[in-house]
Design an enzyme around this catalytic site. Structure first.
Site, PDB file in Angstrom:
ATOM      1  N   GLU A   1       0.860  -1.223  -0.073  1.00  0.00           N
ATOM      2  CA  GLU A   1      -0.030  -0.140  -0.015  1.00  0.00           C
ATOM      3  C   GLU A   1       0.756   1.183   0.033  1.00  0.00           C
ATOM      4  O   GLU A   1       0.295   2.323   0.074  1.00  0.00           O
ATOM      5  CB  GLU A   1      -1.074  -0.081   1.207  1.00  0.00           C
ATOM      6  CG  GLU A   1      -2.050  -1.171   1.128  1.00  0.00           C
ATOM      7  CD  GLU A   1      -2.916  -1.290   2.403  1.00  0.00           C
ATOM      8  OE1 GLU A   1      -3.751  -1.981   2.456  1.00  0.00           O
ATOM      9  OE2 GLU A   1      -2.500  -0.669   3.375  1.00  0.00           O
TER      10      GLU A   1
ATOM     11  N   GLU B   1       0.385  -5.423  15.495  1.00  0.00           N
ATOM     12  CA  GLU B   1       0.342  -5.410  14.184  1.00  0.00           C
ATOM     13  C   GLU B   1       1.820  -5.368  13.357  1.00  0.00           C
ATOM     14  O   GLU B   1       2.333  -6.176  12.571  1.00  0.00           O
ATOM     15  CB  GLU B   1      -0.524  -4.641  13.323  1.00  0.00           C
ATOM     16  CG  GLU B   1      -0.459  -4.573  12.023  1.00  0.00           C
ATOM     17  CD  GLU B   1      -1.437  -3.499  11.383  1.00  0.00           C
ATOM     18  OE1 GLU B   1      -1.812  -3.410   9.986  1.00  0.00           O
ATOM     19  OE2 GLU B   1      -2.120  -2.726  11.879  1.00  0.00           O
TER      20      GLU B   1
END
Length: 677
Positions: free
Chosen positions: A471, A614
């Site tokens: 991304e 994460e």
């Protein structure tokens, strides 16, 4: 009597020691930095805290309201029925006046136990369950062992987040003949009024018929504030005589029930009138059934605990009877608004597909239940077939914030769904499901990709203006993973047509064979058409080797590994490293595979239980996506398992040097066991 008690506790300690040695439990004392481990059952997630009788939060699966009047949907933080106050001889128990603090997660039984001493007066322990068998409810089983005569005062509470509207708090004693049922309850509207939420709760006493009002301690209703009320009782305890009771709550919403208020009462009444042995026995039996799919590592207790904690979370965040999916943070928090991403299909789903096909079926059915909305989205953006949202909620519409380019341009999610669907059939060979749900989905997705590609002058096809798995590179042409996933989805649609007796569309094969994968002059795969070596957010190109099998030439596979591993950002999500680990294991390089396996999650572990964040630099556990990635290393890398058109096959398993053996239990519909030594 003392000798019997000592023998009993010695037996418990032996069992706990054995479970810990087998990697079933994780225990911690008091720590400075604390991240709790959620107790969840696929419907609700209850997050404990490091303070006596306090619960940090409750998350409600698939229940959303808008985060703000101009915002997108956000999963609901539920009313908190997990907090109690306990006073002994007039002094309230807090973290400042207890000693011998210990908390243990028992993954085998999905129970979270807290124990401590209060001065020289009592030893206290309680175990929190998100009941697997009564999925809209939680249960706290409490034992107080007084060391001298004491008077206790216990208050169970329902705390409503301030974002809720118009809370109505009541206490009623329901009665049917001689049976009395005390019910504490709050009913309120969610933050912007989309849902009615109802929570009921009560105390349970195991050693008496708690339904007889004259045998029960006198209960007093306490209105603590507009957003919090409680139910209190007082009891004198004699030294050396254990006192056991429980607090149970249930939470229902108009998302799942037409009358959530009454339904929440029924669940609490069921828990109240069920013998504790039967109630908790049902919960434990369902978890025993889940653990028929398990991973056993001999010779490395740390890895065993880490792997089992990952699998525990995937089981805890899902249900085989729900047709619901799993958000990146599961039911541990509201991070990412509780939306559903590709994280499910590419990362969490493959381990569950091998270990529990009931849960896997729920995950794919979640998508087919929203196929109509995906068709609408394709039409709305000028395409054919079905186009899935990057972030999905209960509606199936796009739920990504409008400012995020991912929601408008990250299109590989539609191919990811198709890949998950065909793999479900490959593993289960469920022809009826393929006819009813699988092929209709694969057909619509194939039609989408045919309409999405652009034909080049040389007859090849490009997919332009996308955000890929990486991304960091928005609005590029011919992203490697997007193109590879589209190729795979088109090929799978052709196979599904053949399998179901439908006429396959020749255009699917033509487009699949013509989609471009760009390369550098030395043959290394380019991340996108104009890529020049920038740092990438996560694995992208390497996904073409695993799991897509688009890049299979060993020389190119090795070049892609060597080129892209140094380019992975340290701020990227955990699962990127796991892809490299799987590929190295399949190449026979156990050392590199194990290095990257550990690197895929160890920097992300948070004390004291090892909850995964994460990224190494973030603090947003529990990251179920990362759990899925590390489990794929064990199953598809070290375990050598492959999902093929023939089903699950094992090829070239390999072990890290310090693992004596790896046992994979309950694999596939036949529940096979694979032992690698």
């Amino acid at each position: 009597m003392k000798r019997l008690i000592l023998f009993f506790w010695a037996g418990i300690m032996t069992v706990h020691a054995q479970e810990n040695a087998e990697g079933w439990t994780i225990t911690s004392g008091k720590v400075t930095k604390y991240t709790g481990i959620v107790a969840a059952n696929g419907r609700i997630g209850i997050l404990p805290s490091d303070r006596p009788f306090e619960t940090a939060s409750i998350i409600l699966n698939n229940v959303y309201d808008k985060e703000s009047p101009l915002g997108v949907s956000r999963i609901l933080m539920g009313m908190n029925f997990g907090n109690l106050n306990l006073t002994i001889d007039g002094e309230r128990i807090t973290e400042t006046n207890v000693s011998n603090w210990s908390q243990t997660l028992n993954m085998k039984e999905a129970g979270f136990t807290t124990s401590f001493d209060f001065k020289d007066k009592a030893s206290i322990s309680y175990t929190l369950y998100a009941l697997r068998n009564i999925p809209y409810s939680g249960y706290i089983d409490i034992e107080i062992v007084p060391k001298k005569d004491v008077v206790i005062e216990v208050t169970g509470k329902i705390s409503t987040p301030k974002e809720y509207r118009n809370p109505l708090s009541t206490f009623r004693i329901l009665k049917d003949l001689e049976t009395t049922m005390p019910i504490l309850q709050t009913v309120a509207d969610s933050r912007l009024g989309r849902h009615t939420v109802a929570t009921s709760a009560t105390f349970i006493w195991h050693d008496i018929n708690s339904t007889r009002e004259h045998q029960r301690p006198e209960l007093t209703h306490q209105k603590l504030s507009e957003y919090e009320h409680g139910l209190m009782f007082e009891k004198k305890l004699n030294a050396g005589q254990p006192y056991k009771f429980a607090w149970t709550g249930a939470q229902c919403t108009s998302q799942d029930f037409h009358d959530p208020q009454t339904e929440s009462e029924r669940f609490v009444i069921f828990n109240l009138l069920s013998p504790v042995k039967d109630l908790l026995g049902g919960h434990k039996a369902l978890w025993e059934e889940l653990w028929e799919g398990d991973i056993i590592i001999e010779g490395d207790l740390t890895s065993q605990q880490d792997v089992r904690l990952a699998l525990y979370h995937l089981y805890a965040f899902s249900r085989g009877d729900s047709n619901l999916s799993i958000a990146p943070m599961g039911l541990s928090s509201q991070n990412y608004n509780g939306h559903i991403f590709w994280d499910t299909e590419l990362w969490m789903y493959p381990p569950l597909l091998l270990l529990n096909q009931d849960i896997a079926r729920s995950l794919v059915n979640y998508r087919s239940d929203r196929l109509g909305k995906a068709r609408q989205k394709a039409i709305n953006f000028g395409f054919k077939g079905a186009m899935f949202p990057w972030e999905s909620d209960d509606t199936g519409e796009e739920a990504t914030p409008a400012w995020a380019l991912t929601g408008t341009f990250e299109h590989h999610i539609t191919a990811d769904v198709a890949i998950a669907f065909w793999n479900y059939y490959r593993v289960t060979k469920d022809k009826k499901w393929l006819q009813e749900r699988g092929y209709p989905m694969l057909k619509e997705i194939a039609n989408y990709w045919v309409s999405r590609v652009t034909r080049n002058e040389d007859g090849s096809y490009s997919i332009k203006n996308v955000v890929g798995a990486n991304e960091f590179a928005p609005n590029v042409d011919d992203n490697a993973f997007t193109n590879g996933a589209a190729i795979t989805a088109l090929q799978y649609a052709t196979l599904a047509a053949r399998e179901t007796g439908h006429t396959r569309d020749a255009e699917w094969e033509e487009v699949a064979n013509g989609i471009v994968i760009h390369r550098f002059p030395d043959g290394t795969t380019k991340e996108h058409k104009t890529y020049t070596g920038d740092i990438i957010k996560q694995a992208d190109v390497n996904l073409l080797t695993y799991p897509l099998d688009v890049v299979t030439d060993p020389e190119i596979v090795v070049k892609d590994l060597a080129y892209y591993e140094p380019k992975l950002s340290p701020e990227g999500p955990a699962m990127g490293q796991s892809i490299f680990a799987v590929i190295y294991a399949r190449l026979g390089n156990a050392d590199e595979a194990f290095r990257l396996f550990k690197r895929s999650y160890e920097p992300n572990k948070r004390p004291p239980f090892g909850a995964l964040a994460e990224a190494a630099t973030s603090n947003n556990p529990y990251f179920a996506t990362g759990a899925g990635g590390m489990l794929q290393v064990v199953l598809f890398g070290f375990g050598g398992l492959h999902i093929t058109d023939k089903g699950i096959e094992q090829k070239n398993a390999i072990l890290p040097k310090n693992w004596k053996s790896l046992t994979l239990k309950g694999i596939g519909p036949d529940r096979k066991t694979y032992i690698i030594e």
